[in-house]
Enzyme design. Structure first.
Site, mmCIF file in Angstrom:
data_model
loop_
_atom_site.group_PDB
_atom_site.id
_atom_site.type_symbol
_atom_site.label_atom_id
_atom_site.label_comp_id
_atom_site.label_asym_id
_atom_site.label_seq_id
_atom_site.Cartn_x
_atom_site.Cartn_y
_atom_site.Cartn_z
ATOM 1 N N ASN A 82 -64.150 30.650 -15.869
ATOM 2 C CA ASN A 82 -62.763 30.203 -15.718
ATOM 3 C C ASN A 82 -62.209 30.706 -14.397
ATOM 4 O O ASN A 82 -62.831 31.514 -13.710
ATOM 5 C CB ASN A 82 -61.901 30.748 -16.866
ATOM 6 C CG ASN A 82 -62.169 30.020 -18.161
ATOM 7 O OD1 ASN A 82 -62.235 28.806 -18.195
ATOM 8 N ND2 ASN A 82 -62.326 30.770 -19.236
ATOM 9 N N HIS A 83 -61.007 30.295 -14.074
ATOM 10 C CA HIS A 83 -60.306 30.819 -12.907
ATOM 11 C C HIS A 83 -59.994 32.297 -13.148
ATOM 12 O O HIS A 83 -59.751 32.720 -14.281
ATOM 13 C CB HIS A 83 -58.996 30.062 -12.679
ATOM 14 C CG HIS A 83 -59.195 28.634 -12.297
ATOM 15 N ND1 HIS A 83 -59.045 28.192 -11.006
ATOM 16 C CD2 HIS A 83 -59.546 27.544 -13.022
ATOM 17 C CE1 HIS A 83 -59.279 26.887 -10.956
ATOM 18 N NE2 HIS A 83 -59.586 26.478 -12.169
ATOM 19 N N GLU A 84 -59.999 33.068 -12.087
ATOM 20 C CA GLU A 84 -59.592 34.477 -12.168
ATOM 21 C C GLU A 84 -58.093 34.501 -12.420
ATOM 22 O O GLU A 84 -57.326 33.916 -11.663
ATOM 23 C CB GLU A 84 -59.949 35.215 -10.876
ATOM 24 C CG GLU A 84 -59.507 36.650 -10.835
ATOM 25 C CD GLU A 84 -60.053 37.482 -11.982
ATOM 26 O OE1 GLU A 84 -59.239 37.973 -12.775
ATOM 27 O OE2 GLU A 84 -61.285 37.613 -12.069
#
Length: 193
Positions: free
Chosen positions: A79-81
């Site tokens: 996922n996105h940070e």
């Protein structure tokens, strides 16, 4: 050949080029046209994947033998940070020269798994041998072997077999048999557990 392995960018680029134009059939493995493999991917012999499949993220996808994966299925391995100021990858790249991707979490799918059309499999999950994931399900947690799940988020609907039958089928490990042995044991494939 036990599986098709696409471990790196050059392998993925070649595969994706052909998948734009047509499906890939290789050594008993089929990946449907329009599919997009954007992460290290391993697909077991006998598995079939429908059109517009997508595997993406920083982690790895491992799909067992003799799986049936429907159209428009998505598998995501990272996922996105979320602990940085900007979530947008393009902006991150423009400002810092790199993407701030979150933890890479592999997705492992067992043998003889059926995943219905439009299902989404999220990072770090595993789907056990013989499990069924209903169409449109969003798998947020690992699925035990021979379990049927559906919904958003995916919840257990029921077990495919009784506990005794699950033990019997698990001990067979038929997905590792040769084609000849499968033909010899055809009565088992016609049996109702």
């Amino acid at each position: 050949m036990e599986s098709l392995k696409l471990p790196s960018i050059p392998h993925l680029l070649v595969a994706n080029f052909f998948l734009r134009l047509t499906g890939i059939r290789l050594a008993g493995i089929h990946v449907g046209r329009g599919s997009w493999l954007k992460c290290s991917t391993e697909i077991g012999v006998g598995s079939g994947i429908g059109w517009n499949f997508c595997a993406r993220g920083s982690g790895k996808v491992v799909i067992g033998k003799y799986c049936a994966i429907g159209e428009n299925v998505r598998i995501i391995t990272s996922n996105h940070e979320t602990n940085c100021l900007a979530l947008n990858y393009n902006l991150q790249s423009k400002l810092t020269g790199k993407r701030m991707a979150g933890e890479k979490l592999d997705v492992v799918i067992g043998n003889d798994v059926w995943i219905g059309d439009g299902a989404i499999i999220l990072p770090g999950t595993s789907i056990g041998n013989g499990a069924i994931v209903g169409a449109g399900a969003v798998v947020t947690k690992s699925v035990a072997p021979f379990t049927i799940v559906a919904g958003n988020p995916a919840k257990v609907i029921r077990m495919r077999f009784s506990p005794e039958a699950i033990d019997e089928v698990s001990n067979l490990n038929w997905w590792h048999w040769s084609s000849e042995k499968m033909k010899e044991k055809m009565d088992l494939f016609q049996k109702r557990f």
